[in-house]
Scaffold this active site. Structure first.
Site, PDB file in Angstrom:
ATOM      1  N   ASP A 188      15.117  -7.343 -41.797  1.00 36.43           N
ATOM      2  CA  ASP A 188      14.687  -6.346 -40.825  1.00 36.43           C
ATOM      3  C   ASP A 188      15.811  -5.623 -40.085  1.00 36.43           C
ATOM      4  OD1 ASP A 188      12.586  -7.971 -41.612  1.00 36.43           O
ATOM      5  OD2 ASP A 188      11.569  -7.879 -39.709  1.00 36.43           O
ATOM      6  N   GLU A 417      12.925 -21.429 -39.064  1.00 32.89           N
ATOM      7  CA  GLU A 417      12.826 -20.116 -39.688  1.00 32.89           C
ATOM      8  C   GLU A 417      14.176 -19.705 -40.271  1.00 32.89           C
ATOM      9  OE1 GLU A 417      11.232 -15.649 -38.355  1.00 32.89           O
ATOM     10  OE2 GLU A 417      11.449 -17.250 -36.861  1.00 32.89           O
TER      11      GLU A 417
END
Length: 451
Positions: A188, A417
């Site tokens: 991202d 994550e």
């Protein structure tokens, strides 16, 4: 790097059983009945490439459930062939995630592009890992796959998905798929997108509320300015009806990682076609053409690795990101490029084997941040992909060490994550589904010497 070198390894015997049990707990907890959410808190819906990675691990637990994971995702495919990056769960409160279904308005804004009336989805895409996942899931239990007609049902959907990328997303006209939002390649807020993003006029701060900061530290996430630009890009695409021919894209990039995964998926799709009695020729032809375009158009000799190409001015982005290493998974890459990539992985910029996993950005780069999302932290899915690439080119020692590191860090961080490449500290949310799933996959497949 004392913390890394002194850490106890995860053995591939009974010592690995607690890790396997913990990974299974994560996947059971995050299962909704039809698919698996990446995280119950931060990501409460079904994500496209997450589900592909999740299915790859689930095949060792339940091949049938792995099949359902992919079937659930592909049931939300649009008529134009695109697989949306989010499939929304209508049971999740509207304010729990932004941008939610009320922002994307897929059923209305995407109607001309063939968005389904239900389920509601986003309008952008993510890397096409799905055919590779489907092939691996089939191999886990070919008899059950054949009994359920799994490949026969998925093949036409996967073929339509790949045709969409080849026909609608070749925005540069040189045979590569382009991404039109930083969320599409999956990295991202990578520094690779900074120059292109600076051209985007951000959305008004009062026009949206970030829900991600309710679940994760601001220092771990993209900045407010970056997020405002993401919102503006998505809003403009939506307001143009998600039409790839009519939208004036302020962000359009050919990403080497996205296209490398597409090539690997085309090879997998050719195998699926053969299994189902379909013609493998189209997928093979696309794979060959993509490989030629990738190795010529995105190779950066100055960096000794692949770079993204900004279609705004048709120039290579002079940034070393993990996306530039992922073409190691591509079969038939020129030998000099393979050798250069192997040198790049172990050099000062990524230091494979000296740091935790594979940093998402150049360790020596001025924008490097060990905590902030894709601006430096190491991610488990890119490490898994690089492991697969190293194995494919015969770099088994490096692949085995990376595999061991993935298992060790997954256990130590509670399936984080992502993590700090220097310290190994987990960042973002815990009990993350693809971390658990890919750890399961590596536990099941074992190092080379055990095969």
């Amino acid at each position: 790097m004392t913390a890394l070198l002194d850490a106890a390894p995860v053995a591939d015997t009974t010592a690995a059983r607690p890790l396997r049990a913990a990974a299974l707990r994560v996947l059971f907890t995050n299962w909704t009945g039809t698919g698996t959410v990446p995280s119950r808190s931060l990501y409460p819906h079904q994500w496209s490439w997450d589900s592909a990675f999740i299915a790859i691990g689930l095949r060792h637990l339940s091949p049938r459930r792995a099949q359902r994971e992919l079937e659930s995702l592909m049931s939300a495919q649009w008529a134009d062939g695109r697989v949306p990056h989010i499939v929304f769960n209508p049971c999740v409160p509207a304010g729990q995630y932004f941008p939610g279904s009320d922002f994307w308005r897929s059923a209305t804004a995407g109607a001309a592009a063939g968005a389904p009336a239900a389920p509601l989805t986003s309008g952008i895409i993510q890397p096409p890992v799905h055919a590779l996942a489907a092939a691996l899931v089939h191999e886990a239990d070919p008899a059950e796959s054949a009994r359920r007609g799994f490949l026969a049902r998925l093949h036409p959907r996967l073929e339509a998905w790949h045709r969409y990328l080849a026909e609608r997303r070749d925005l540069g006209g040189h045979g590569l798929a382009a991404v039109v939002h930083p969320w599409e390649p999956g990295l991202d807020n990578s520094p690779a997108w900074d120059t292109a993003l600076h051209r985007v006029v951000p959305a008004e701060a009062c026009s949206f509320r970030r829900a991600d900061l309710d679940h994760s530290a601001a220092a771990d996430r993209p900045t407010d300015l970056d997020y405002a630009r993401y919102v503006r890009l998505a809003r403009d695409y939506r307001d143009a009806g998600y039409d790839d021919t009519k939208t004036e894209f302020a962000f359009a990039v050919e990403d080497p990682g996205f296209n490398a995964l597409l090539i690997a998926a085309e090879h997998a799709l050719a195998g699926i076609a053969e299994q189902t009695g379909a013609d493998p020729g189209p997928a093979r032809a696309r794979a060959a053409a993509l490989t030629r375009a990738l190795s010529t158009r995105l190779w950066n000799p100055d960096l000794g690795m692949f770079s993204a190409r900004d279609l705004h001015d048709d120039t290579l982005v002079p940034v070393r990101g993990v996306t530039g290493l992922l073409p190691l998974i591509v079969p038939g890459l020129p030998a000099d490029q393979v050798n250069a990539l192997l040198e790049a992985t172990s050099g000062e910029h990524f230091r494979l084997g000296e740091v935790h996993l594979v940093p998402s950005y150049d360790l020596t780069g001025p924008e490097f941040d060990p905590n902030r999302y894709w601006r430096g932290p190491s991610w488990f899915n890119t490490a898994w992909m690089l492991h697969r690439g190293l194995r494919a080119v015969g770099a088994d020692g490096a692949a085995d060490r990376l595999r061991q590191g993935i298992l060790r860090d997954a256990a130590a961080t509670g399936f984080a994550e992502y993590l700090d490449p220097h310290t190994g500290a987990g960042r973002g949310v815990r009990d993350f589904s693809w971390t658990a799933s890919l750890a399961l996959d590596l536990l099941a497949t074992g190092p080379k010497e055990e095969r």
